[in-house]
Scaffold this active site. Structure first.
Site, PDB file in Angstrom:
ATOM      1  N   ARG A 183      -5.202 -45.444  74.104  1.00 14.37           N
ATOM      2  CA  ARG A 183      -5.738 -44.926  75.377  1.00 14.37           C
ATOM      3  C   ARG A 183      -6.169 -43.455  75.311  1.00 14.37           C
ATOM      4  O   ARG A 183      -6.096 -42.731  76.294  1.00 14.37           O
ATOM      5  CB  ARG A 183      -4.727 -45.107  76.518  1.00 14.37           C
ATOM      6  CG  ARG A 183      -4.348 -46.528  76.799  1.00 14.37           C
ATOM      7  CD  ARG A 183      -5.511 -47.381  77.285  1.00 14.37           C
ATOM      8  NE  ARG A 183      -5.064 -48.760  77.437  1.00 14.37           N
ATOM      9  CZ  ARG A 183      -5.189 -49.691  76.487  1.00 14.37           C
ATOM     10  NH1 ARG A 183      -5.792 -49.422  75.343  1.00 14.37           N
ATOM     11  NH2 ARG A 183      -4.739 -50.913  76.689  1.00 14.37           N
ATOM     12  N   SER A 232      -3.311 -50.912  84.647  1.00 11.11           N
ATOM     13  CA  SER A 232      -1.965 -50.457  84.279  1.00 11.11           C
ATOM     14  C   SER A 232      -1.746 -49.029  84.763  1.00 11.11           C
ATOM     15  O   SER A 232      -2.558 -48.144  84.485  1.00 11.11           O
ATOM     16  CB  SER A 232      -1.781 -50.501  82.763  1.00 11.11           C
ATOM     17  OG  SER A 232      -1.828 -51.839  82.330  1.00 11.11           O
ATOM     18  N   GLU A 302      -0.929 -43.775  82.787  1.00 16.66           N
ATOM     19  CA  GLU A 302      -2.199 -44.161  82.144  1.00 16.66           C
ATOM     20  C   GLU A 302      -3.353 -43.895  83.116  1.00 16.66           C
ATOM     21  O   GLU A 302      -4.418 -43.428  82.741  1.00 16.66           O
ATOM     22  CB  GLU A 302      -2.176 -45.645  81.769  1.00 16.66           C
ATOM     23  CG  GLU A 302      -3.507 -46.106  81.185  1.00 16.66           C
ATOM     24  CD  GLU A 302      -3.443 -47.453  80.498  1.00 16.66           C
ATOM     25  OE1 GLU A 302      -2.418 -47.758  79.849  1.00 16.66           O
ATOM     26  OE2 GLU A 302      -4.422 -48.217  80.613  1.00 16.66           O
TER      27      GLU A 302
END
Ligand code: FAD
Length: 306
Positions: A183, A232, A302
């Site tokens: 990420r 998420s 995130e």
């Protein structure tokens, strides 16, 4: 002196509005509600919202923001963003026009930053190219996916050969080959992704189509796609899953206001109707504290908070 007619607190005075209007014409709007532009359906207005269709206008706008010391941000499809209830006191930039092109040459797919990931996957499938199936169902743009190194069992970074970026103060795009990690990508924080080239492999159109459908069905069965959410909320800590930690800490279904930890997937927070950013942030802190108490692990966000 002309008094500011901006939303109190957002800080874009009449001079700046006139400047932006003469720079971009109808492509800029003011006090633009951002809630409807995010998948979470939360957030106040952007002081200015600019739809930018080519590199020249992008360069001009970034130059203006730099000279005027105005905050700016790129808004993809808003599928990983939590926008403050007070809104964003700068220029939110949406790429369009030239940034929506997909060109396929042999096994190389060149996609503009504003191309939805779903469209990229479909174009690749139509051309008999496999490799991008794992990305289907990620509800963002190519630019957002590169910035986030979005993925599932495969991340977009594994397919990217080159990225075209623009930096504030420059007139032309430059080519970059960023490093990718979970990420994250190594591009400078103020680099605007204009497009990316992905290397795929020859495959069978029917089989690729079937794999795309299988993955979408699986996603719909395991994610709360029926309620607004931002994907998420937390990053998976090394060797574990945030969803498992949240569920075993007893947080599934926990609510603050209209924000709720999804009962379908514990790492999603859903907006049941009229959740505010404040509700979501309070719930995030609540879940984080519960997980730390239960497992001694501090979860990292995130989702990007704007
Ligand atoms: C239902 C659902 C499922 C999801 N599933 C997944 C998944 O399986 N895997 C996964 O990784 N993510 C997933 N996500 C999260 C999200 O879709 C991805 O992070 C996606 O890549 C974000 O793209 P976006 O265009 O919406 O970016 P935005 O949310 O608009 O922006 C995200 C960040 O990227 C920056 N950005 C966007 N475009 C550019 C650009 N052109 N240049 C520079 N910076 C840019 C923004 O400024 C912001 O900081 C999911 C989200 C939802 C709602």
């Amino acid at each position: 002196m002309i008094a500011s007619s901006g939303t109190p607190g957002l800080g874009l005075d009449e001079f700046s509005r006139v400047d932006l209007r003469s720079l971009l014409g109808a492509a800029v709007s003011f006090d633009e509600p951002l809630a409807r532009r995010t998948s979470m359906r939360i957030g106040g207005p952007a002081a200015a919202f600019a739809v930018i269709k080519n590199v020249r206008d992008l360069a001009a706008l970034l130059r203006w923001c730099k000279a005027e010391r105005r905050a700016w941000t790129i808004f993809g499809l808003g599928s990983n963003l939590l926008v403050a209830d007070a809104g964003f006191p700068g220029v939110a930039i949406r790429l369009a026009g030239d940034f929506t092109r997909v060109v396929i040459s042999d096994t190389l797919v060149s996609a503009g930053a504003a191309v939805p990931v779903l469209a990229l996957c479909r174009e690749a499938a139509k051309a008999g190219l496999r490799g991008a199936e794992a990305l289907v169902g990620i509800p963002g743009t190519v630019g957002g996916a590169v910035r986030m190194n979005a993925g599932t069992d495969l991340e977009i970074g594994a397919l990217v050969e080159r990225v075209e970026v623009m930096l504030p103060g420059e007139d032309a795009r430059t080519v970059a080959t960023p490093d990718f990690a979970y990420r994250r990508c190594s591009l400078a924080p103020d680099a605007v992704v204009c497009g990316a080239q992905l290397r795929l492999k020859r495959g069978d159109t029917k089989m690729i189509g079937a794999e795309l459908r299988r993955r979408i069905v699986q996603r719909n069965a395991t994610q709360p796609v029926e309620s607004p959410n931002a994907g998420s909320i937390f990053r998976n800590p090394p060797g574990d899953h945030a969803a498992r930690l949240i569920e075993t800490a007893g947080c599934k279904g926990r609510r603050i206001g209209d924000a709720e930890v999804s009962v379908k997937h514990a790492n999603f927070i859903v907006n049941r109707k009229a959740a505010t950013c404040r509700d979501v942030l309070a719930l995030i802190e609540d879940v984080r504290a519960a997980v730390e108490r239960a497992h001694g692990i501090e979860l990292q966000l995130e989702v990007h908070v704007l």
